[in-house]
Scaffold this motif. Structure first.
Motif: not given
Ligand code: FAQ
Length: 347
Positions: A33-60
């Motif tokens: 799922e998108l949320q799982e992918y987001f969590d995996a990126i954060v856990a791996a210390d990679q970066k979330i980029e503008p094109r990536d899905w992110m939780p609305e609360a994270y964006r806010k």
């Protein structure tokens, strides 16, 4: 002359930059799922980029923090700008002018980083002007003497660096990259303030007294910059889970106190805290907390200069309307000309 705490901060910025490049070369397997992918990126210390899905609360949360940070850089130009025309020498004036211009540049990088989250710069500026977004409490205190410019550089930029070096490792790519650049410049800012205070504290008795008075007035407001104590911080837990913040407000405040004690010793100035002493057990200094009720009053608009800062910012925004309109018209004309040229080339 500087004490020995400046170089390690810059090394930490360089190390964050190296890790940022290394992380971009590792791959995280997409899937789930998108949320799982987001969590995996954060856990791996990679970066979330503008094109990536992110939780609305994270964006806010990011928009809130980055915007507050950008507004702080822009409003922060006012207390220092107050001394540009009164700097004691031409050299000091040129340095201060360059520093204040740097703050404008930091504001622009940060507005640009916030814009990658789907909000426009116009909206952000309007939110500041209408009082719907905040800026740092510290810029609501007055700069009464030339020594205040030294104290701002040493203490305010010092606190800013301690807070911002960990943000070079923030999980949102555009913010982390902006912070690497900003921290490299901020370290010069801190040194210039330190150098002003060093000159004054080794000058005449009146200059020394002026330096000590400035440190006395800026110390507790600088400690308050790190935000409310951890128990009252509404956002820390979530922001740390998302790796936006990497340390709590109190952890960073402690780091700042420990750094300043050593540097104050080299300056020959006192930190205005009778309760300040080394605690062997904790391996850190005990110190008196700033007045958090005062922090809350300043955040709510009741600080010594809140009204003046906002009135000045509103006036500057209104006075600049014709420049924005002219730039907009120019851009439209340029685009229309380009379009016409392309059309002509096709026939
Ligand atoms: N002032 O839950 P937390 C500089 C608010 S740049 C005003 O702990 P958070 C360069 C906070 O927004 C200085 N408001 O919040 C320079 C929240 O309000 P909300 C600026 C404050 O975000 C030097 C509420 O209290 N630096 O100096 C303050 O997790 C010289 C609850 O707090 C940054 O902005 C405050 N001091 O942690 C320029 C760095 N503290 O939105 C010119 C990035 C807290 O719920 C000359 N920001 N609040 O209504 C951060 O690291 C964080 O946002 C913190 C606050 C640490 C400031």
């Amino acid at each position: 002359m500087y004490g020995n705490d400046f170089a390690p901060l810059l090394e930490q910025v360089d190390s964050a930059e190296r890790d940022l490049h290394a992380a971009s070369e590792r791959t995280v397997e997409p899937g789930g799922e998108l949320q799982e992918y987001f969590d995996a990126i954060v856990a791996a210390d990679q970066k979330i980029e503008p094109r990536d899905w992110m939780p609305e609360a994270y964006r806010k949360t990011l928009i809130r923090q980055i915007a507050q940070h950008a507004h702080s850089e822009i409003i922060g130009m006012q207390p220092e700008g107050n001394w540009i025309s009164r700097a004691p020498t031409l050299k000091r004036k040129a340095i201060l002018l360059a520093k204040v211009q740097d703050e404008a540049g930091h504001g622009l990088y940060l507005y640009a980083a916030a814009e990658t989250l789907g909000i426009s710069r116009e909206e952000l500026v309007e939110m500041l002007i209408e009082g719907r977004q905040k800026y740092s409490s510290i810029f609501n205190y007055p700069t009464l003497t030339w020594a205040d410019i030294g104290a701002i550089g040493w203490l305010v930029d010092g606190a800013a660096i301690v807070n911002q070096v960990p943000l070079c490792r923030c999980s949102y790519g555009p913010y982390a990259r902006a912070m690497i650049r900003i921290c490299k410049e901020e370290s010069f800012h801190q040194r210039q303030g330190y150098e002003i205070l060093h000159t004054l504290s080794h000058g005449t008795p009146a200059q020394r007294e002026m330096a000590q008075d400035a440190v006395n007035r800026w110390w507790y407001p600088s400690l308050a910059m790190f935000g409310p104590p951890d128990g009252d911080s509404t956002h820390s837990e979530r922001s740390m889970a998302w790796k936006i913040k990497r340390f709590t407000n109190d952890e960073l405040r402690q780091r700042f106190v420990d750094m300043c004690v050593q540097q104050a010793g080299v300056l020959g100035l006192e930190l205005p805290d009778p309760g300040l002493r080394w605690n062997d057990e904790r391996g850190a200094h005990d110190y008196t907390q700033p007045d958090y009720d005062e922090l809350m009053r300043v955040i709510k608009g009741e600080g010594p200069c809140n009204r003046q800062r906002m009135a000045h910012r509103r006036r500057a925004y209104e006075d600049g309307a014709w420049v924005r309109e002219a730039a907009q018209k120019h851009a439209e004309k340029k685009a229309a000309r380009k379009h016409a040229e392309k059309k002509a080339a096709r026939v």
